[in-house]
Design a protein around this motif. Structure first.
Motif, PDB file in Angstrom:
ATOM      1  N   CYS A  89      12.790  -3.249   0.931  1.00 18.24           N
ATOM      2  CA  CYS A  89      11.534  -3.300   1.966  1.00 18.24           C
ATOM      3  C   CYS A  89      10.618  -3.977   2.498  1.00 18.24           C
ATOM      4  N   ASP A 106       6.720  -9.119   4.475  1.00 19.11           N
ATOM      5  CA  ASP A 106       6.455  -8.579   5.929  1.00 19.11           C
ATOM      6  C   ASP A 106       7.087  -6.789   5.005  1.00 19.11           C
ATOM      7  N   TYR A 107       6.407  -6.412   4.792  1.00 21.72           N
ATOM      8  CA  TYR A 107       6.581  -5.236   4.018  1.00 21.72           C
ATOM      9  C   TYR A 107       5.959  -3.216   4.813  1.00 21.72           C
ATOM     10  N   PRO A 108       6.789  -3.063   5.662  1.00 23.81           N
ATOM     11  CA  PRO A 108       6.126  -2.300   6.986  1.00 23.81           C
ATOM     12  C   PRO A 108       4.998  -1.644   6.221  1.00 23.81           C
ATOM     13  N   ASP A 109       4.228  -0.866   7.536  1.00 21.89           N
ATOM     14  CA  ASP A 109       2.875  -0.534   7.335  1.00 21.89           C
ATOM     15  C   ASP A 109       2.516   0.523   5.733  1.00 21.89           C
ATOM     16  N   TRP A 110       3.495   0.978   5.556  1.00 25.02           N
ATOM     17  CA  TRP A 110       3.376   2.555   4.976  1.00 25.02           C
ATOM     18  C   TRP A 110       3.618   2.068   3.478  1.00 25.02           C
ATOM     19  N   TRP A 111       3.804   1.408   3.638  1.00 26.27           N
ATOM     20  CA  TRP A 111       5.008   0.566   2.119  1.00 26.27           C
ATOM     21  C   TRP A 111       3.042   0.569   0.885  1.00 26.27           C
ATOM     22  N   ASP A 155       1.248  -5.133   0.015  1.00 28.42           N
ATOM     23  CA  ASP A 155       0.419  -6.006   1.234  1.00 28.42           C
ATOM     24  C   ASP A 155       1.088  -7.384   1.326  1.00 28.42           C
ATOM     25  N   ASP A 156       1.260  -7.903   2.831  1.00 31.23           N
ATOM     26  CA  ASP A 156       2.500  -8.620   2.860  1.00 31.23           C
ATOM     27  C   ASP A 156       2.065  -9.919   2.304  1.00 31.23           C
ATOM     28  N   THR A 195      -0.920 -15.311   6.000  1.00 32.38           N
ATOM     29  CA  THR A 195       0.343 -14.136   6.079  1.00 32.38           C
ATOM     30  C   THR A 195      -0.265 -13.512   7.675  1.00 32.38           C
ATOM     31  N   ASP A 196      -1.440 -13.779   8.009  1.00 32.79           N
ATOM     32  CA  ASP A 196      -2.096 -13.562   9.309  1.00 32.79           C
ATOM     33  C   ASP A 196      -1.745 -14.507  10.564  1.00 32.79           C
ATOM     34  N   SER A 219       0.214 -15.904  13.088  1.00 27.76           N
ATOM     35  CA  SER A 219       1.511 -15.735  13.521  1.00 27.76           C
ATOM     36  C   SER A 219       1.991 -16.976  14.939  1.00 27.76           C
TER      37      SER A 219
END
Length: 196
Positions: free
Chosen positions: A20, A50-55, A58-59, A131-132, A134
């Motif tokens: 995931c 990085d995990y999908p938003d639905w997972w 948390d990242d 994780t924030d 960029s």
């Protein structure tokens, strides 16, 4: 349920969980001066999952590592999610605390290391997480080494690092899929160190 089917489902769960996340390496190399004014290359590196938003997870990230060319001193810059962050509680956000006897604040204000960080990333955001980050970050260095070298047996070891500045360095980073050759951070060229 068929025992064979159940066994197959449970065996596939770890594969689903690990599949995931997307894993990345982040790095930047930039020229700057160390505390004694010598031109050096400085490298920052970290990794993220990085995990999908639905997972449900948390990242996640590793701490940021900061290295200066020709120096053995490596900084470990953490946020509140990292193991050992409680030992680095000199400031909120993404930070690295100084070590007594090794560092002191460049402005000579006499602060203790539990009152202020030696290094902060994106210092204007007290809730910042690695994780924030960029493609760019602000790197504020507030300390300098007490000694820029130390004696190890017959050898002299350089412990200098990135020069302190009241204005944060703006650092532009690269991101690549972890494990790919083109995502590997470059090694710092230490041949210049032997020539000096």
């Amino acid at each position: 349920m068929n025992p064979g089917l159940a066994k197959g489902l449970f065996a596939s769960i770890p594969l689903l969980l690990s599949g995931c996340a997307s894993y990345y390496t982040h790095y930047a190399v930039f020229p700057a001066e160390n505390s004694t004014g010598e031109q050096r290359q400085v490298k920052v590196t970290w990794q993220t999952a990085d995990y999908p938003d639905w997972w449900i997870s948390d990242d996640q990230s590793t701490p940021i590592t900061l290295e200066t060319q020709c120096s053995t001193r490596t900084w470990r810059i953490v946020d509140r999610t990292h193991t050992g962050a409680d030992d680095q509680d000199c400031a909120p956000g993404i930070r690295a605390c100084g070590a007594s006897g090794q560092d002191h604040f460049a402005d000579d204000m006499g602060r203790e290391f539990d009152e202020r960080a030696c290094i902060r990333v994106n210092p204007s955001d007290p809730d910042a997480l690695v994780t924030d980050i960029s493609t760019s970050l602000k790197l504020l260095v507030s300390c300098r080494p007490v000694e820029t070298s130390r004696q190890i047996g017959d050898e002299t070891e350089n412990t200098d690092y990135l020069r302190a500045s009241p204005v944060p360095y703006t650092v532009h980073s690269r991101k690549g899929v972890r494990g790919r050759l083109d995502s590997k951070p470059p090694e710092l060229d230490d041949s210049i160190c032997d020539d000096e």
